[in-house]
Design a protein around this motif. Structure first.
Motif, PDB file in Angstrom:
ATOM      1  N   UNK A  18       0.815  -1.228   0.000  1.00  0.00           N
ATOM      2  CA  UNK A  18       0.000   0.000   0.000  1.00  0.00           C
ATOM      3  C   UNK A  18       0.842   1.270   0.000  1.00  0.00           C
ATOM      4  N   UNK A  20       1.503   4.631  -0.927  1.00  0.00           N
ATOM      5  CA  UNK A  20       0.601   5.610  -1.530  1.00  0.00           C
ATOM      6  C   UNK A  20       1.394   6.731  -2.199  1.00  0.00           C
ATOM      7  N   UNK A  76      -0.849  -3.238  -4.143  1.00  0.00           N
ATOM      8  CA  UNK A  76      -1.568  -1.952  -4.180  1.00  0.00           C
ATOM      9  C   UNK A  76      -0.615  -0.768  -4.237  1.00  0.00           C
ATOM     10  N   UNK A  79      -1.371   3.708  -4.486  1.00  0.00           N
ATOM     11  CA  UNK A  79      -2.750   4.040  -4.119  1.00  0.00           C
ATOM     12  C   UNK A  79      -2.830   5.498  -3.659  1.00  0.00           C
TER      13      UNK A  79
END
Lengths: 196, 473
Positions: A18, A20, A76, A79
């Motif tokens: 994740x 980001x 991911x 993100x």
């Protein structure tokens, strides 16, 4: 946009899920009005300590990964915010390929617009690459023409990618120019809906 | 004719060019711009000697960088202290002037956060395709529009062609049955959904929210739900237009007028998913059991009910999740097992494109009325638009907040991403009604807990999280 056909480069393993776009390029660097010069700010809060000196713990600051052109990460990746400054920063730093089990949609799109190849692989394949990349200096060859990943120790993996996106990267072509060839269709659509 | 989903209907209606094996070329009805993600797009146009194809379908606002302190807000752009903010705002103004685009600049009475003003001005309408260089564009889907965030290269593409190449996403229905209990908001619902399906749970899908609880929500509640769809990975969130949608749009500045409105309304009401249409995936939720939610970690999926405790990373199912939770707790300065209501806050932020609308401010004011912000807590309310601010002032909400000790501001993105002067200090902990609790989002080493407006207001008063339901009975 630079064409992408085949590349051999050092892999930097960023063992986080994740990740980001706020981490890839923090907001204080979004105020530039150019597309270039963002590489110096890439992963800023992870790369530098509060005093401004490089954080020795962070993978990109460790000598064996110096000059890496391939970034390896967990699920991911990219993100959050739609900021294209994220791929601009990755590209400007020197990354042309990102490998992860999955990517966020907007980030994935933005990569192709900038000549970066995002490759998603099975978790197990990503695990195996992390093991290979951990000692540092690990080189991987990314062959977009044949959609294959190879290394000196006999790794030979295929990856899948949308054929249109592949074509776009391999030709380095300007998408707007391509769309403008459909000007008559766009005008017809507009005329039918009364857009003037 | 085969039964179609809401997404199918809007999509089919906008295909300009379709070739087998390629993405579709979609027409874009509305293009919204802000100062952060547009400068490089205009620059690209200029370098290629291209023009903006449909300036009348393009609207710009200043929101990310604008000062929210009243005394600084109405200065000239040249007088903004931060040099780079100033340059970015000035660049947008110049670009809009050069290319003939309507701009609601920071002095304009219609100015506000891009995703607040689109619906508010009636620019957002059912059945439209809407894009913006901003991931929270999903917000506009609450009115039954196909709206999604794009990158700056795509902004340039839309400016030049009014079209985009798009592969059609798969469809996910999130059906929420039952009714939200008193004291539980749309924000709690969407946080609970993200907590369940995960931050990548809807990647590659367009989400359509259905069910009694969604029908029950006001349009503003639906805007909050659709807004955070991107935090579950989906670029698109949708709610079928209904009578509430029609009533919301009637009389708005850019909505059709008179007989045109009646005709449009009839078309809008026919957009809903046909009975028997198939979704690629359906996820079921029950609203009746929900409690207010509080995030504990560094992404919006790291969330528990306010009645819960900070989780134990060792109990996470996978190695990757264990590691992520450990990192998050270290960053957040939290110990596993701590009751959520024992977590103190230093700052409270009420605002953003998620929770900066009038109903959000009313909800927060209801909790604050007659109470005081805890000593030592910094609390600010930043309306989502100047129109929201005027409305709140007309209702006396500004006085409620000010008397309680909140700072009452001009509109803007503000502390949601802290690009202006509204920033948390390192280590400061905030209860925030915004949408992202990423590391450093509200300032370097800042600690963000996402909550709904009533929960944020209660935390400001108590100085720590409280179950706001116990204050409302």
């Amino acid at each position: 946009m630079d064409k992408f056909i085949k590349l051999t480069g050092i892999v930097a393993p960023l063992d986080r899920a994740d990740v980001d776009t706020d981490q890839i390029i923090p907001k204080q660097f979004l105020k530039r009005v150019e597309r270039t010069g963002f590489g110096q700010f890439l992963f800023w809060d992870w790369r530098y300590l509060a005093g401004g000196e490089p954080n020795p713990e962070f993978v990109l600051n460790q000598p064996p990964y110096k000059g890496a052109t391939i970034l390896l990460a967990r699920k991911n990746f990219g993100c959050g915010s739609s900021r294209e400054h994220a791929p601009w920063a990755l590209l400007d730093y020197g990354f042309r390929v990102i490998i992860a089990p999955s990517f966020a949609d907007i980030f994935y799109n933005n990569c192709f617009q900038n000549g970066i190849l995002p490759i998603s692989l099975e978790e197990s394949a990503v695990d195996a690459l992390f093991a290979k990349a951990a000692p540092g200096g690990y080189k991987l060859t990314v062959d977009l023409e044949n959609c294959r990943l190879e290394d000196a120790s006999g790794l030979n993996l295929s990856f899948t990618i949308d054929p249109n996106r592949r074509e776009m990267l391999m030709s380095g072509l300007d998408e707007i120019g391509m769309t403008l060839r459909f000007e008559p269709e766009i005008s017809r659509w507009e005329a039918a809906r009364g857009v003037v | 004719m085969t039964a179609r989903t809401l997404l199918d209907k809007i999509w089919d209606d906008h295909v300009v060019k379709r070739e087998p094996g390629r993405p579709d070329l979609l027409y874009i009805d509305l293009h919204l711009l802000h100062e952060v993600t547009s400068p490089q797009a205009f620059d690209g146009l200029r370098r290629a000697n291209r023009h903006v194809r449909r300036p009348q379908l393009t609207f710009a606002t200043m929101d990310h960088n604008v000062p929210t302190e009243p005394e600084k807000r109405f200065r000239k752009i040249e007088e903004i202290e931060d040099e780079v903010s100033r340059r970015q705002l000035a660049t947008l103004a110049e670009n809009c002037r050069e290319f003939g685009i309507t701009l609601f600049d920071q002095h304009h009475e219609l100015n506000g956060v891009v995703h607040i003003i689109g619906p508010e001005l009636g620019l957002t309408q059912p059945g439209k395709t809407i894009v913006c260089g901003d991931s929270h564009t999903a917000t506009h889907g609450a009115l039954g529009a196909l709206a999604f965030g794009i990158g700056t290269s795509e902004v340039e593409h839309v400016l030049a062609t009014q079209c985009l190449w798009q592969a059609k996403p798969k469809t996910m229905q999130i059906r929420v049955s039952g009714r939200l209990p008193a004291g539980v908001s749309a924000k709690d619902l969407i946080l609970a959904i993200i907590g369940r399906i995960g931050t990548g749970g809807a990647t590659g899908f367009a989400v359509e929210y259905t069910g009694e609880a969604i029908e029950d929500l006001s349009i503003e509640g639906r805007l909050t739900v659709c807004n955070m769809t991107i935090e579950a990975g989906a670029r698109v969130g949708l709610v079928a237009p209904d009578e509430k949608t029609i009533a919301y749009l009637k009389g708005r500045l850019y909505a059709p007028k008179g007989a045109d409105f009646e005709r449009a309304a009839e078309k809008w009401l026919a957009l809903g998913t046909d009975p028997g249409a198939r979704y690629d995936r359906t996820v079921e939720f029950e609203a009746g059991e929900l409690a207010p939610q509080v995030t504990w970690g560094t992404n919006p999926g790291m969330v528990v009910p306010v009645t819960g405790r900070v989780p134990d990373p060792d109990k996470m199912p996978t190695q990757v999740e264990k590691e992520a939770a450990r990192r998050a707790l270290e960053y957040m300065g939290l110990v596993p097992g701590t009751p959520i209501t024992d977590i103190p806050v230093d700052c409270v932020f009420i605002g953003s494109c998620t929770n900066g609308r009038i109903e959000d401010l009313r909800e927060a004011a209801r909790v604050v009325r007659g109470r005081k912000v805890k000593e030592g807590v910094r609390a600010l309310v930043v309306p989502g638009s100047q129109a929201v601010k005027r409305q709140a002032e007309a209702e006396g909400l500004d006085r409620v907040f000010k008397e309680a000790g909140f700072s009452w501001r001009e509109s803007g993105c503000s502390m949601c991403l802290a690009m202006n002067a509204d920033v948390l200090a390192p280590g400061e902990r905030a209860a925030s009604t915004s949408n992202r609790n990423f590391e450093g989002r509200q300032g370097r080493l800042s600690r963000t807990h996402l909550v709904g407006p009533a929960m944020a207001a209660a935390a400001a008063v108590a100085g720590h999280f409280v179950d706001v339901r116990t204050w409302l009975s």
